[in-house]
Design an enzyme around this catalytic site. Sequence first.
Site, short mmCIF file in Angstrom:
data_model
loop_
_atom_site.label_atom_id
_atom_site.label_comp_id
_atom_site.label_asym_id
_atom_site.label_seq_id
_atom_site.Cartn_x
_atom_site.Cartn_y
_atom_site.Cartn_z
N GLU A 1 0.81 -1.04 -0.03
CA GLU A 1 0.01 -0.08 0.04
C GLU A 1 1.01 1.17 0.03
O GLU A 1 2.04 1.15 0.13
CB GLU A 1 -0.79 -0.07 1.19
CG GLU A 1 -1.73 -1.06 1.12
CD GLU A 1 -2.70 -1.19 2.40
OE1 GLU A 1 -3.24 -0.06 2.76
OE2 GLU A 1 -2.91 -2.14 2.88
N LYS B 1 -1.93 -11.53 13.42
CA LYS B 1 -2.36 -12.68 13.05
C LYS B 1 -1.79 -13.80 14.23
O LYS B 1 -2.44 -14.87 14.45
CB LYS B 1 -1.84 -13.11 11.74
CG LYS B 1 -2.65 -12.31 10.58
CD LYS B 1 -1.87 -12.25 9.27
CE LYS B 1 -2.73 -11.45 8.18
NZ LYS B 1 -2.08 -11.09 6.89
#
Lengths: 429, 429
Positions: B191, B206
């Site tokens: 990004e 995660k």
Amino acid sequence: MRTRPLKVALLGCGVVGSEVARIMTTHADDLTARIGAPVELAGVAVRRPDRVREGIAPELITTDATALVKRGDIDVVVEVIGGIEPARTLITTAFEYGASVVSANKALLAQDGAALHAAAEEHDEDLYYEAAVAGAIPLIRPLRESLAGDKINRVMGIVNGTTNFILDKMDSTGAGYQEALDEATALGYAEADPTADVEGFDAAAKAAILAGIAFHTRVRLDDVYREGMTEVTAADFASAKEMGCTIKLLAICERAADGGSVTARVHPAMIPLSHPLASVRGAYNAVFVESDAAGQLMFYGPGAGGSPTASAVLGDLVAVCRNRLSGSTGPGESAYAALPVSPMGDVVTRYHISLDVADKPGVLAQVATVFAEHGVSIDTVRQQGKDGEASLVVVTHRASDAALTGTVEALRKLDTVRGVASIMRVEGE
Amino acid sequence: MRTRPLKVALLGCGVVGSEVARIMTTHADDLTARIGAPVELAGVAVRRPDRVREGIAPELITTDATALVKRGDIDVVVEVIGGIEPARTLITTAFEYGASVVSANKALLAQDGAALHAAAEEHDEDLYYEAAVAGAIPLIRPLRESLAGDKINRVMGIVNGTTNFILDKMDSTGAGYQEALDEATALGYAEADPTADVEGFDAAAKAAILAGIAFHTRVRLDDVYREGMTEVTAADFASAKEMGCTIKLLAICERAADGGSVTARVHPAMIPLSHPLASVRGAYNAVFVESDAAGQLMFYGPGAGGSPTASAVLGDLVAVCRNRLSGSTGPGESAYAALPVSPMGDVVTRYHISLDVADKPGVLAQVATVFAEHGVSIDTVRQQGKDGEASLVVVTHRASDAALTGTVEALRKLDTVRGVASIMRVEGE
């Protein structure tokens, strides 16, 4: 939390069964927490009751498996006997007497899966069998459940540890088949009679199960094309290396490009070294799955052995016990797609063909003409001559197995072709 | 088969949401067969209602997500908005109004998983989130269900595709970090603001989720040690190659050797080329799991992207719908083990340390003494001199992070040590 324990009948107490019993005892608290109720080993059916079975109370041992299954208070029957009978009758009896079943029996599932699923459904019981394919690797559950919203197009896997050990050994040491098999036998990776493994019967049973689940279609063992790996030679590995490939015994289940049919097959094949399956070493298994939405997935792990298989059995046992407590059952057989299973002749892939030919002008032209006449397009040809003899290595573009078979038959009739040294499919490109 | 459809409210219609809507429409028959009842898209909450959304009936579009969730006839809410609010409030509202939830929101699950699970349980609803970790790879379900009868000791994975793309590029081309990042940005893998990826925040979320599931213990985001990969250099890759290693950004969740505590961490590390994780290329993800019984397993696939993430969402949707039809719920949060989470100082691993030192006699002895004083045992040392300067590469045996930190602090105080060029952990051996 409910305190009345769920009762488990264990059928078989060999390498896998004894490990299941051990984990049930040593991890009892853990299992209770995960299930929401205690589980209790209610009986263990064995053939040889005199053998000492560490950690199992002697009064649980019985030689009468049928009576154990018919007791009426059994919640889950764990079948780790293997083979067709008496396993099949015991499983259907279990359903009749109100028990769900966890099985590790690939031969039985491949042969009679449809009937067993129907029996389970009739009695509203679960039939789980994660351990039947690729040992501890969680594979059936992801295919049946995680990818349930996706469309699977191909399942390609190394599902037999014995043959992968042998092929890996041939690849890494240059050994021939017999030498590698002898080592596998000495190390306990191959059985005294290795037929089921090396002739691909074991892998074919797994392919039938996987294809059925992946494509929501009944695929019988007879539907699976099967070719063993006993004729793979050191020369084949040398050829594979030249192409940047290795050789694996693959189980391949595919949906046809038009989506209207499926195929399932087991045979040795060349795959590029860059493919994730190429680096699966020793007796490990791995299954590569391609689907519309998820893309390419791979599941890797030990394909056999007491502990890994027991791990898969225990995972199923937890799921079945949880279902039982909530009064539900898990997903049953799903065969709604009912796609036709096409014969091997319809399979489309690439081929690597080694021919022994006469070393004289015009041979290549003759050979190329035969390929063209059968509609098989040639990608590359490599010609090597020595002492009046020459070898011709042809790699084709994608063609149907039927077209390739026709080509080879015609090649054999050419005077200038002394022999077809090897034909090997090329996959995973 | 029941004919009244299950109603699904879709919150968010970006890359993932639009793909979920598309698959629900194009695979409607398939989903009906797998679930046992039709599913119907009952409403789609979006921020920009004016955008054209192919294949979605305009009357389904709303900007009022709260009203949609509160309709009272919704069976399943699919949350693919991301971020903490309003996602959190919408999910808890969904439970209050009798809907189950499928979410792909790793940040929210990592931060508030315990509270959300409690809310789901209070209202007897399901909370599924396979898509929150490693995209399409079936991972949470195998950990929660397939390995439910096993004891997981370590989960080690590549769970961020952006950073794996960058590191793979550095490894294969010799590029520096900035150059590889620029390429990742140009190709859409990174990004405009890559902080969440390259500083390890995404992977840490995660890791918290995975550690919680693997060890049946609540692991908060703050419990996860985090180190980004922006300081990995081409020189580090050169050092790794000399050791037969590559460098990956790893999320590692471990049970301590005595079983009494767990750790979770994210940092770059050297791993041997022979390790299955070393060959995970490009933006792919893979998670390696070690357990008592199953042994070593690996799950591999695309870690991000609209279709793969939608595949995971749909798999959850099928499971939740099936549970709903049978009047049950799937396994909820499992935190019964409640193990303490140890700080990074307790983590034990090996280290690769590069020092810039004065090129004069006695330096090695001085350095070795510092290691010995801190109880860190040296495996190998390599010394290279040039122009009065020298570099010293030390690879240690296993030592605690606290001991290593103490060693490095003491090394920095030595007159003969000009600088510590790099410290990298060595994993997976």
